[in-house]
Design a protein around this motif. Structure first.
Motif, PDB file in Angstrom:
ATOM      1  N   GLU A   7       5.888   6.957   0.762  1.00  0.00           N
ATOM      2  CA  GLU A   7       4.517   6.506   0.993  1.00  0.00           C
ATOM      3  C   GLU A   7       4.374   5.017   0.676  1.00  0.00           C
ATOM      4  OE1 GLU A   7       0.248   7.521  -0.980  1.00  0.00           O
ATOM      5  OE2 GLU A   7       1.483   9.246  -0.413  1.00  0.00           O
ATOM      6  N   ARG A   8       4.968   4.574  -0.442  1.00  0.00           N
ATOM      7  CA  ARG A   8       4.914   3.162  -0.815  1.00  0.00           C
ATOM      8  C   ARG A   8       5.610   2.294   0.234  1.00  0.00           C
ATOM      9  NH1 ARG A   8       7.838   2.488  -5.915  1.00  0.00           N
ATOM     10  NH2 ARG A   8       9.635   2.291  -4.556  1.00  0.00           N
ATOM     11  N   CYS A   9       6.751   2.741   0.712  1.00  0.00           N
ATOM     12  CA  CYS A   9       7.483   1.998   1.753  1.00  0.00           C
ATOM     13  C   CYS A   9       6.606   1.760   2.971  1.00  0.00           C
ATOM     14  CB  CYS A   9       8.716   2.765   2.216  1.00  0.00           C
ATOM     15  SG  CYS A   9      10.061   2.842   1.077  1.00  0.00           S
ATOM     16  N   VAL A  10       5.969   2.810   3.406  1.00  0.00           N
ATOM     17  CA  VAL A  10       5.127   2.724   4.601  1.00  0.00           C
ATOM     18  C   VAL A  10       3.925   1.812   4.340  1.00  0.00           C
ATOM     19  CG1 VAL A  10       3.668   4.051   6.181  1.00  0.00           C
ATOM     20  CG2 VAL A  10       5.931   4.921   5.528  1.00  0.00           C
ATOM     21  N   LEU A  12       3.699  -0.691   2.173  1.00  0.00           N
ATOM     22  CA  LEU A  12       4.194  -2.068   2.113  1.00  0.00           C
ATOM     23  C   LEU A  12       4.467  -2.596   3.509  1.00  0.00           C
ATOM     24  CD1 LEU A  12       6.719  -1.759  -0.865  1.00  0.00           C
ATOM     25  CD2 LEU A  12       4.497  -2.886  -0.919  1.00  0.00           C
ATOM     26  N   ALA A  13       5.110  -1.770   4.331  1.00  0.00           N
ATOM     27  CA  ALA A  13       5.445  -2.170   5.693  1.00  0.00           C
ATOM     28  C   ALA A  13       4.188  -2.428   6.527  1.00  0.00           C
ATOM     29  CB  ALA A  13       6.304  -1.103   6.353  1.00  0.00           C
ATOM     30  N   GLU A  14       3.219  -1.545   6.408  1.00  0.00           N
ATOM     31  CA  GLU A  14       1.976  -1.724   7.164  1.00  0.00           C
ATOM     32  C   GLU A  14       1.265  -3.009   6.744  1.00  0.00           C
ATOM     33  OE1 GLU A  14       0.001   2.011   6.431  1.00  0.00           O
ATOM     34  OE2 GLU A  14       0.952   2.958   8.176  1.00  0.00           O
ATOM     35  N   TYR A  15       1.302  -3.315   5.453  1.00  0.00           N
ATOM     36  CA  TYR A  15       0.687  -4.548   4.962  1.00  0.00           C
ATOM     37  C   TYR A  15       1.414  -5.769   5.539  1.00  0.00           C
ATOM     38  CZ  TYR A  15      -1.074  -8.212   1.967  1.00  0.00           C
ATOM     39  OH  TYR A  15      -1.664  -9.378   1.523  1.00  0.00           O
ATOM     40  N   ILE A  16       2.726  -5.762   5.500  1.00  0.00           N
ATOM     41  CA  ILE A  16       3.522  -6.874   6.022  1.00  0.00           C
ATOM     42  C   ILE A  16       3.213  -7.095   7.504  1.00  0.00           C
ATOM     43  CG2 ILE A  16       5.875  -7.540   6.696  1.00  0.00           C
ATOM     44  CD1 ILE A  16       5.972  -7.986   3.898  1.00  0.00           C
ATOM     45  N   VAL A  17       3.173  -6.022   8.261  1.00  0.00           N
ATOM     46  CA  VAL A  17       2.910  -6.130   9.700  1.00  0.00           C
ATOM     47  C   VAL A  17       1.493  -6.637   9.959  1.00  0.00           C
ATOM     48  CG1 VAL A  17       2.657  -4.805  11.837  1.00  0.00           C
ATOM     49  CG2 VAL A  17       4.641  -4.419  10.357  1.00  0.00           C
ATOM     50  N   ALA A  18       0.524  -6.107   9.240  1.00  0.00           N
ATOM     51  CA  ALA A  18      -0.877  -6.487   9.459  1.00  0.00           C
ATOM     52  C   ALA A  18      -1.154  -7.934   9.070  1.00  0.00           C
ATOM     53  CB  ALA A  18      -1.802  -5.553   8.680  1.00  0.00           C
ATOM     54  N   HIS A  19      -0.502  -8.415   7.988  1.00  0.00           N
ATOM     55  CA  HIS A  19      -0.811  -9.741   7.465  1.00  0.00           C
ATOM     56  C   HIS A  19       0.297 -10.762   7.691  1.00  0.00           C
ATOM     57  CE1 HIS A  19      -3.449  -7.019   5.165  1.00  0.00           C
ATOM     58  NE2 HIS A  19      -4.310  -8.009   5.292  1.00  0.00           N
ATOM     59  N   GLU A  43      15.928  -1.109   2.952  1.00  0.00           N
ATOM     60  CA  GLU A  43      16.785   0.077   2.835  1.00  0.00           C
ATOM     61  C   GLU A  43      16.016   1.378   3.055  1.00  0.00           C
ATOM     62  OE1 GLU A  43      18.984   0.009  -0.838  1.00  0.00           O
ATOM     63  OE2 GLU A  43      19.457  -2.116  -0.601  1.00  0.00           O
ATOM     64  N   ARG A  44      15.001   1.605   2.274  1.00  0.00           N
ATOM     65  CA  ARG A  44      14.302   2.904   2.312  1.00  0.00           C
ATOM     66  C   ARG A  44      13.470   3.098   3.574  1.00  0.00           C
ATOM     67  NH1 ARG A  44      12.855   1.700  -3.725  1.00  0.00           N
ATOM     68  NH2 ARG A  44      14.620   2.688  -4.762  1.00  0.00           N
ATOM     69  N   LEU A  45      12.868   2.022   4.068  1.00  0.00           N
ATOM     70  CA  LEU A  45      11.982   2.135   5.230  1.00  0.00           C
ATOM     71  C   LEU A  45      12.736   2.595   6.469  1.00  0.00           C
ATOM     72  CD1 LEU A  45       9.109   1.745   6.310  1.00  0.00           C
ATOM     73  CD2 LEU A  45       9.719  -0.625   6.829  1.00  0.00           C
ATOM     74  N   LYS A  46      13.994   2.231   6.562  1.00  0.00           N
ATOM     75  CA  LYS A  46      14.799   2.605   7.724  1.00  0.00           C
ATOM     76  C   LYS A  46      14.803   4.122   7.905  1.00  0.00           C
ATOM     77  CE  LYS A  46      18.972   0.846   9.773  1.00  0.00           C
ATOM     78  NZ  LYS A  46      20.174   0.073   9.545  1.00  0.00           N
ATOM     79  N   LYS A  47      14.856   4.867   6.796  1.00  0.00           N
ATOM     80  CA  LYS A  47      14.840   6.332   6.848  1.00  0.00           C
ATOM     81  C   LYS A  47      13.421   6.869   6.995  1.00  0.00           C
ATOM     82  CE  LYS A  47      18.877   6.653   3.887  1.00  0.00           C
ATOM     83  NZ  LYS A  47      19.350   6.944   2.532  1.00  0.00           N
ATOM     84  N   ALA A  48      12.468   6.196   6.357  1.00  0.00           N
ATOM     85  CA  ALA A  48      11.087   6.683   6.343  1.00  0.00           C
ATOM     86  C   ALA A  48      10.390   6.483   7.686  1.00  0.00           C
ATOM     87  CB  ALA A  48      10.299   5.985   5.238  1.00  0.00           C
ATOM     88  N   SER A  49      10.617   5.325   8.313  1.00  0.00           N
ATOM     89  CA  SER A  49       9.947   5.024   9.578  1.00  0.00           C
ATOM     90  C   SER A  49      10.754   3.987  10.363  1.00  0.00           C
ATOM     91  CB  SER A  49       8.529   4.502   9.316  1.00  0.00           C
ATOM     92  OG  SER A  49       7.914   4.131  10.523  1.00  0.00           O
TER      93      SER A  49
END
Length: 90
Positions: A7-10, A12-19, A43-49
């Motif tokens: 959940e944290r990975c996603v 963080l990723a959504e924040y990076i993409v949005a901003h 590392e972790r995001l690759k598996k999560a999304s």
């Protein structure tokens, strides 16, 4: 990877993409270390999304290409501010 990490990975990723944020700025917003953000996103995001991972990877690569410019601008602003303070002190 447990549910909270995923959940944290996603998030963080959504924040990076949005901003179009940097690792450092994202870490400050979420109250975690830069190391945690970097590990989550590379590392972790690759598996999560995988789809989100590709978007984030592009932004991180862009940030890496531009970091010398941001660093130079920060130094420039630092010395401009210092000069302003010296002029006001006179």
């Amino acid at each position: 990877m447990d549910h909270r990490e995923k959940e944290r990975c996603v998030q963080l990723a959504e924040y990076i993409v949005a901003h179009k944020g940097t690792v450092r700025a994202t870490a400050a917003v979420f109250g975690v270390s830069k190391s945690t953000v970097h590990k989550d996103l590379t590392e972790r995001l690759k598996k999560a999304s995988p789809v989100l991972f590709k978007q984030v990877k592009q932004i991180l690569e862009e940030n890496k290409r531009e970091r010398h410019i941001r660093g130079g601008m920060a130094t420039k602003h630092k010395y401009e501010k210092r000069q302003e303070l010296l002029v006001k002190a006179r």
